[in-house]
Design a protein around this motif. Structure first.
Motif, PDB file in Angstrom:
ATOM      1  N   PHE A  44      -1.471  -7.110  -2.266  1.00  0.00           N
ATOM      2  CA  PHE A  44      -2.086  -5.855  -2.879  1.00  0.00           C
ATOM      3  C   PHE A  44      -3.275  -5.742  -2.167  1.00  0.00           C
ATOM      4  CE2 PHE A  44      -5.224  -3.554  -5.661  1.00  0.00           C
ATOM      5  CZ  PHE A  44      -4.397  -2.400  -5.603  1.00  0.00           C
ATOM      6  N   GLU A  45      -4.359  -6.708  -1.827  1.00  0.00           N
ATOM      7  CA  GLU A  45      -5.464  -6.410  -0.969  1.00  0.00           C
ATOM      8  C   GLU A  45      -5.346  -6.118   0.324  1.00  0.00           C
ATOM      9  OE1 GLU A  45      -7.357 -10.114  -1.377  1.00  0.00           O
ATOM     10  OE2 GLU A  45      -8.288  -9.545  -3.298  1.00  0.00           O
ATOM     11  N   LYS A  46      -3.996  -6.385   0.951  1.00  0.00           N
ATOM     12  CA  LYS A  46      -3.585  -5.791   2.494  1.00  0.00           C
ATOM     13  C   LYS A  46      -3.123  -4.213   2.483  1.00  0.00           C
ATOM     14  CE  LYS A  46      -2.104 -10.459   3.825  1.00  0.00           C
ATOM     15  NZ  LYS A  46      -0.984 -11.053   4.427  1.00  0.00           N
ATOM     16  N   ILE A  47      -2.642  -3.943   1.203  1.00  0.00           N
ATOM     17  CA  ILE A  47      -2.057  -2.528   1.281  1.00  0.00           C
ATOM     18  C   ILE A  47      -2.983  -1.321   0.612  1.00  0.00           C
ATOM     19  CG2 ILE A  47       0.295  -3.404   1.575  1.00  0.00           C
ATOM     20  CD1 ILE A  47       0.457  -2.710  -1.249  1.00  0.00           C
ATOM     21  N   GLN A  48      -3.825  -1.952  -0.052  1.00  0.00           N
ATOM     22  CA  GLN A  48      -5.007  -1.145  -1.025  1.00  0.00           C
ATOM     23  C   GLN A  48      -5.379   0.089  -0.186  1.00  0.00           C
ATOM     24  OE1 GLN A  48      -7.828  -3.586  -3.025  1.00  0.00           O
ATOM     25  NE2 GLN A  48      -8.474  -1.838  -4.592  1.00  0.00           N
ATOM     26  N   ILE A  56      -4.331   5.366  -3.268  1.00  0.00           N
ATOM     27  CA  ILE A  56      -5.297   5.709  -4.205  1.00  0.00           C
ATOM     28  C   ILE A  56      -4.886   5.016  -5.728  1.00  0.00           C
ATOM     29  CG2 ILE A  56      -5.862   8.069  -5.308  1.00  0.00           C
ATOM     30  CD1 ILE A  56      -4.498   9.453  -3.435  1.00  0.00           C
ATOM     31  N   VAL A  57      -6.036   4.315  -5.929  1.00  0.00           N
ATOM     32  CA  VAL A  57      -6.191   3.297  -6.885  1.00  0.00           C
ATOM     33  C   VAL A  57      -7.458   3.602  -7.722  1.00  0.00           C
ATOM     34  CG1 VAL A  57      -6.374   0.765  -7.390  1.00  0.00           C
ATOM     35  CG2 VAL A  57      -5.372   1.298  -5.439  1.00  0.00           C
ATOM     36  N   TYR A  58      -7.023   3.592  -8.986  1.00  0.00           N
ATOM     37  CA  TYR A  58      -7.745   3.780 -10.073  1.00  0.00           C
ATOM     38  C   TYR A  58      -7.618   2.473 -11.145  1.00  0.00           C
ATOM     39  CZ  TYR A  58      -8.815   8.496  -8.280  1.00  0.00           C
ATOM     40  OH  TYR A  58      -9.010   9.578  -7.698  1.00  0.00           O
ATOM     41  N   PRO A  59      -8.575   1.517 -11.385  1.00  0.00           N
ATOM     42  CA  PRO A  59      -8.433   0.595 -12.361  1.00  0.00           C
ATOM     43  C   PRO A  59      -8.185   1.074 -13.597  1.00  0.00           C
ATOM     44  CG  PRO A  59     -10.142   0.003 -10.696  1.00  0.00           C
ATOM     45  CD  PRO A  59      -9.775   1.328 -10.381  1.00  0.00           C
ATOM     46  N   ARG A  60      -7.512   0.661 -14.674  1.00  0.00           N
ATOM     47  CA  ARG A  60      -7.352   1.134 -15.977  1.00  0.00           C
ATOM     48  C   ARG A  60      -7.328  -0.078 -16.923  1.00  0.00           C
ATOM     49  NH1 ARG A  60      -8.983   6.114 -16.035  1.00  0.00           N
ATOM     50  NH2 ARG A  60      -8.106   6.334 -18.095  1.00  0.00           N
ATOM     51  N   LYS A  61      -7.601   0.238 -18.138  1.00  0.00           N
ATOM     52  CA  LYS A  61      -7.433  -0.939 -19.175  1.00  0.00           C
ATOM     53  C   LYS A  61      -5.680  -1.155 -19.391  1.00  0.00           C
ATOM     54  CE  LYS A  61     -11.644   0.425 -21.791  1.00  0.00           C
ATOM     55  NZ  LYS A  61     -12.026   0.724 -23.040  1.00  0.00           N
ATOM     56  N   VAL A  62      -5.568  -2.706 -19.435  1.00  0.00           N
ATOM     57  CA  VAL A  62      -4.196  -2.913 -19.821  1.00  0.00           C
ATOM     58  C   VAL A  62      -3.596  -2.254 -21.092  1.00  0.00           C
ATOM     59  CG1 VAL A  62      -2.751  -5.003 -20.393  1.00  0.00           C
ATOM     60  CG2 VAL A  62      -4.778  -4.965 -18.795  1.00  0.00           C
ATOM     61  N   SER A 101       1.802   6.507 -10.873  1.00  0.00           N
ATOM     62  CA  SER A 101       2.475   4.814 -10.941  1.00  0.00           C
ATOM     63  C   SER A 101       1.513   3.973 -11.821  1.00  0.00           C
ATOM     64  CB  SER A 101       2.741   4.492  -9.634  1.00  0.00           C
ATOM     65  OG  SER A 101       3.781   5.349  -9.202  1.00  0.00           O
ATOM     66  N   MET A 102       2.092   3.086 -12.380  1.00  0.00           N
ATOM     67  CA  MET A 102       1.549   1.927 -13.186  1.00  0.00           C
ATOM     68  C   MET A 102       1.886   0.675 -12.183  1.00  0.00           C
ATOM     69  SD  MET A 102       2.500   0.163 -16.671  1.00  0.00           S
ATOM     70  CE  MET A 102       4.008  -0.259 -15.916  1.00  0.00           C
ATOM     71  N   LEU A 103       0.731  -0.307 -11.949  1.00  0.00           N
ATOM     72  CA  LEU A 103       1.103  -1.265 -11.173  1.00  0.00           C
ATOM     73  C   LEU A 103       0.177  -2.435 -11.846  1.00  0.00           C
ATOM     74  CD1 LEU A 103       2.319  -2.645  -8.599  1.00  0.00           C
ATOM     75  CD2 LEU A 103       0.072  -2.213  -7.418  1.00  0.00           C
TER      76      LEU A 103
END
Length: 296
Positions: free
Chosen positions: A188-192, A196-202, A175-177
């Protein structure tokens, strides 16, 4: 969950905006998810800021009308002698994250699927034929957006920018968010911790879905289709011809299968790079149009 999945047809919001207002007035937390224009409509109806409202939109370049959807469903189910129990729009069935299917289940146990990229209903949508003039001119989808979040599929992840996660680990899709606001960031900080989160380039996320860049009619690749005689005729005949006639006239099976086979031969990674190149060309295109005053 019944909430999971895409629905490629115009939705009827009914009294939902009023329902949201009623919940907010009672101090309840409300997550409203919809098309960009629906988020815009909700904010206009509410008329003021509610601290317990969280909004999310999906990438959108327009929706097919309900009449076309009903014709498609009638065509799919006309010989089944049973009621449809579930519909899946662009569902993943075979572990290939960039391949999607239209799926249909009936109460008697029957099941039918067809690849989305060879389905006439989806091809009419992807080509802009079944998208209204209003949707084709809409700019509510262009980044940064006015909702707290933008959610959708992350197409072609890892095929240009290196992704440290092996493909087997995300074969069910990614998924993209986008987090667009301070309120969205706080939520987002409350549910992070549950994600499973991976920062990506816009640019990796926005290159394949051109909707983030401009309205459909302003995209150099699609503007000819939106202004074409074929699309004008398709729009006129939507209310006249049956689905079978529309399919045969505008997207005959032989033509669809030939187009799709070429795409598959090129491969998903080539498609990812092609979209990246198109993204930068479109960026230059739009900058040039703004400089010369061509905003329509």
């Amino acid at each position: 969950s019944d909430l999971i999945g895409s629905k490629f047809v115009q939705s009827n919001p009914g009294m939902v905006y009023q329902d949201v207002r009623n919940y907010l007035e009672k101090g309840k937390i409300v997550l409203f998810a919809g098309a960009p224009c629906q988020v815009k409509a909700l904010l206009a109806v509410l008329g003021r800021n509610y601290p317990t409202l969280i909004t999310a939109q999906f990438p959108c370049f327009g929706m097919p009308p309900e009449s076309f959807w009903k014709k498609y469903l009638f065509y799919i189910g006309k010989d089944r002698h049973s009621r449809l129990s579930r519909i899946g729009s662009e569902v993943q069935l075979d572990g290939q994250i960039n391949t999607r299917y239209m799926t249909f289940s009936w109460e008697n146990g029957d099941f039918y699927s067809e690849k989305a990229d060879s389905c006439a209903y989806i091809r009419a949508w992807n080509n802009g034929f079944s998208v209204s003039d209003v949707c084709a001119s809409c700019r509510d989808n262009v980044l940064p957006g006015q909702s707290d979040f933008i959610m959708g599929n992350f197409w072609h992840i890892g095929e240009i920018e290196k992704f440290e996660v092996p493909k087997e680990a995300y074969e069910d899709g990614v998924s993209m968010l986008f987090v667009n606001s301070e309120r969205g960031k706080q939520f987002f900080e409350k549910i992070q911790h549950e994600l499973i989160v991976y920062p990506r380039k816009v640019v990796e996320a926005v290159a394949p879905p051109f909707v983030f860049q401009c309205a459909g009619r302003e995209h150099f690749l699609f503007r000819r289709k939106y202004n074409s005689r074929r699309r004008v005729d398709f729009q006129k005949e939507l209310s006249v011809l049956s689905y079978e006639d529309m399919e045969e006239k505008y997207f005959p099976k032989g033509e669809r299968n030939r187009d799709v086979s070429i795409t598959r031969k090129l491969g998903s990674q080539f498609a990812a790079w092609a979209w990246r190149v198109i993204y930068y060309i479109q960026k230059l295109w739009m900058e040039g149009r703004l400089r010369t005053g061509h905003n329509e």
